[in-house]
Design an enzyme around this catalytic site. Sequence first.
Site, PDB file in Angstrom:
ATOM      1  CB  ILE A   1      -0.922   0.013   1.237  1.00 10.97           C
ATOM      2  CG1 ILE A   1      -1.862  -1.191   1.193  1.00 10.97           C
ATOM      3  CG2 ILE A   1      -1.701   1.322   1.337  1.00 10.97           C
ATOM      4  CD1 ILE A   1      -2.713  -1.345   2.419  1.00 10.97           C
ATOM      5  CG  ASP A   2      -0.604   4.659   0.461  1.00 10.82           C
ATOM      6  OD1 ASP A   2      -1.231   4.740  -0.611  1.00 10.82           O
ATOM      7  OD2 ASP A   2      -1.133   4.819   1.558  1.00 10.82           O
ATOM      8  NE  ARG A   3       5.114   0.832  -6.432  1.00 14.02           N
ATOM      9  CZ  ARG A   3       5.727   1.081  -7.574  1.00 14.02           C
ATOM     10  NH1 ARG A   3       7.005   0.792  -7.706  1.00 14.02           N
ATOM     11  NH2 ARG A   3       5.078   1.579  -8.580  1.00 14.02           N
TER      12      ARG A   3
END
Length: 109
Positions: free
Chosen positions: A31-33
């Site tokens: 998530i939200d790299r």
Amino acid sequence: LGEGDGIRDGGHAGCGSQEAGIVRPGIVHRIDRFTSGLMVVAKNKGTHAALAAQFGAHTNQRTYLSIMWGKPPDEGTVHTGIGRDPANRLRMTALPVGKGREAISHFRT
């Protein structure tokens, strides 16, 4: 996560399998790299499949907690770009709209 928790490098390869009693979880999604880099990990194949389907269909919902300086409005939208920090290429930073990847966040206090 640490020693003795059953999570090892490459654990995603045998998602949900057990070798000598060690649970080998599977990486579902990062998530939200470009910001936090939070990882979603499933402990078995059924959970992995269900979570992967949610991410694929965009039916999951993310909730964030933030700390702010001052008093924000009761609700609003932040529309900006996210890209490499020109002063530190290892960090990501907010950029003007049209620069970097588009990022839209709706909030309420």
